[in-house]
Design an enzyme around this catalytic site. Structure first.
Site, PDB file in Angstrom:
ATOM      1  N   GLY A   1       0.815  -1.210   0.000  1.00  0.00           N
ATOM      2  CA  GLY A   1       0.000   0.000   0.000  1.00  0.00           C
ATOM      3  C   GLY A   1       0.850   1.263   0.000  1.00  0.00           C
ATOM      4  CB  THR A   2       3.939   2.132   1.854  1.00  0.00           C
ATOM      5  OG1 THR A   2       3.372   1.866   3.142  1.00  0.00           O
ATOM      6  CG2 THR A   2       4.887   3.316   1.952  1.00  0.00           C
TER       7      THR A   2
ATOM      8  CG  ASN B   1      -5.201   4.082   9.035  1.00  0.00           C
ATOM      9  OD1 ASN B   1      -5.526   5.035   8.321  1.00  0.00           O
ATOM     10  ND2 ASN B   1      -4.178   4.137   9.854  1.00  0.00           N
TER      11      ASN B   1
ATOM     12  CD  GLN C   1      -7.298  -0.349   7.193  1.00  0.00           C
ATOM     13  OE1 GLN C   1      -8.150  -1.206   7.382  1.00  0.00           O
ATOM     14  NE2 GLN C   1      -6.078  -0.456   7.663  1.00  0.00           N
TER      15      GLN C   1
ATOM     16  CB  ALA D   1      -1.687  -8.558  -0.604  1.00  0.00           C
TER      17      ALA D   1
ATOM     18  CB  THR E   1      12.227  -9.821 -11.166  1.00  0.00           C
ATOM     19  OG1 THR E   1      13.330  -9.593 -12.042  1.00  0.00           O
ATOM     20  CG2 THR E   1      11.688 -11.226 -11.357  1.00  0.00           C
TER      21      THR E   1
ATOM     22  CB  CYS F   1       3.421   5.855  19.411  1.00  0.00           C
ATOM     23  SG  CYS F   1       2.287   4.834  20.330  1.00  0.00           S
TER      24      CYS F   1
END
Ligand SMILES: *Cc1c(COP(=O)(O)O)cnc(C)c1O
Length: 392
Positions: free
Chosen positions: A72-73, A152, A180, A201, A238, A326
């Site tokens: 996701g990042t 989230n 989310q 995923a 790849t 945190c």
């Protein structure tokens, strides 16, 4: 052995057994490089393309519009830097919100360091963005709008289709982080009207380290990385064949069970929420009046340090998390809870319970049995609580 209940599915989910089974051949005999011409490569390529179809089907997209990423990042970063860096013009402006995931928030802060202007829109006390605020924030030099689908921490669901209409009228690409919501709510790129959409995923019973970005046909972006011609020149490297196969299988499962699971999880979540409110005084459910994902509840347990409560509940076998991100042990209150107006001590007293596929009514009832005593015990340690005038 102590009962162990997992209520932290918004952090990550277990790999579904069917997903693991689907992945296994690609970790052993079907090991080819999907770019190789021989039969080993062809088998891997076929698997990657089947997975692409499955992800596309979950989103109502065309397979060619799906780019696989490392999660996701990366999908968020590819959308944001990809669009902004592809846009012309000396002055650029981006619109986002104060409650985005750090993958979006920190990417936007990095853009600011590059000289891009960014508007971080506020949200209501229920965690909702006002589409009129988006309209008012538009500038001639706006090149991207990015607003998350479901939050989230709170589970609140933004009015994405309305914001998308505003973006489309202004001719500005619109990205949504749907990490989310994918697998929890119907996520259809046509009815949402988005140009770019991220998913991951491991938030939907697939493996960690793989995700996807939907890029509407005709939308151009600059890649983040340079290398081979993989993923139609949008994401070199790849392919992570086992991971991608896992994502494909997870997307297929999500599509199959989404509507039934949504109803089941909402009932469990509501049972947990109601049960806690009945048993424990001084609680506040955050984002309760907004549309929410069915599995999430965020509750302020006034007079308690959230971290301490997470640890105490873990000792009783209930795994949940604080709203505050945190990981470093810093006591910074959550930016999301701060944005909905909670003072720092209330934000730090908030916990997120996020339910998932394996959870049952018995899990909820076990949690309802153990949480009140733990909360009362911790509150007894709080001088502020003892000073409360109200009868308990
Ligand atoms: C988990 C999450 C991400 C990051 O996804 P990863 O695959 O863990 O990199 C991004 N956005 C939201 C809303 C998330 O919950």
């Amino acid at each position: 052995m102590m009962r162990r209940i997992y209520f932290d599915h918004n952090a990550t989910t277990p790999v579904d057994p069917a997903v693991r089974e689907a992945m296994l051949p690609y970790l052993s005999e079907v090991f080819g490089n999907a770019s190789s011409i021989h039969s080993f490569g062809q088998q891997a390529r076929a698997a990657v393309e089947r997975a692409r179809q499955s992800v596309a089907a979950l989103l109502g997209a065309r397979p060619a519009e799906i780019v696989f990423t490392s999660g996701g990042t990366e999908a968020d970063n590819l959308a944001i830097f990809g669009i902004v860096h592809a846009a012309g013009g000396a002055r650029k402006h981006v619109i986002t919100t104060q409650i985005e995931h750090h993958a979006v928030l920190n990417a936007c802060q990095a853009l600011q360091e590059q000289g891009v202007a960014v508007t971080f829109l506020p949200v209501s006390s229920d965690g909702l963005v006002d589409p009129d605020d988006v309209r008012r924030a538009l500038r001639p030099e706006t090149v991207l709008i990015t607003v998350m689908h479901a939050n989230n921490e709170l589970g609140t669901v933004q009015p994405i289709a309305e914001i998308a209409r505003i973006a489309a009228e202004a001719g500005i690409p619109f990205h949504t982080d749907a990490v989310q919501s994918a697998g929890k709510l119907p996520v259809d790129v046509e009815s949402l009207g988005v140009d770019l959409l991220s998913l991951s995923a491991h938030k939907l019973y697939g493996p960690k380290g793989v995700g996807a970005l939907y890029i509407r046909r005709g939308v151009h972006l600059r890649p983040l990385l340079y290398g081979g011609h993989h993923e139609r020149d949008r994401r070199p490297g790849t392919e992570n064949v086992p991971g991608i196969v896992g994502l494909g299988q997870a997307a297929a499962l999500a599509r199959q069970r989404l509507s039934e699971e949504a109803v089941r999880l909402a009932a469990l979540r509501d049972r947990l929420e109601r049960g806690l409110l009945e048993r424990i005084p001084h609680l506040r459910v955050n984002g309760a009046r907004a549309p929410r994902t069915p599995n999430t509840t965020n509750i302020t347990f006034s007079f308690i340090e959230g971290e301490a409560l997470v640890i105490a509940l873990d000792l009783k076998g209930v795994a949940c998390s604080t709203g505050a991100a945190c990981s470093s042990g810093a006591v910074e209150p959550s930016h999301v809870l701060t944005a909905i107006g909670l003072p720092p001590e209330e934000a730090r007293a908030s916990l997120r319970f996020s339910l998932g596929h394996a959870n049952t009514e018995a899990d909820v009832d076990y949690a309802l049995n153990v949480i009140p005593d733990v909360v009362e015990h911790l509150r007894q340690l709080s001088p502020q609580y003892k000073r409360q005038p109200v009868a308990r």
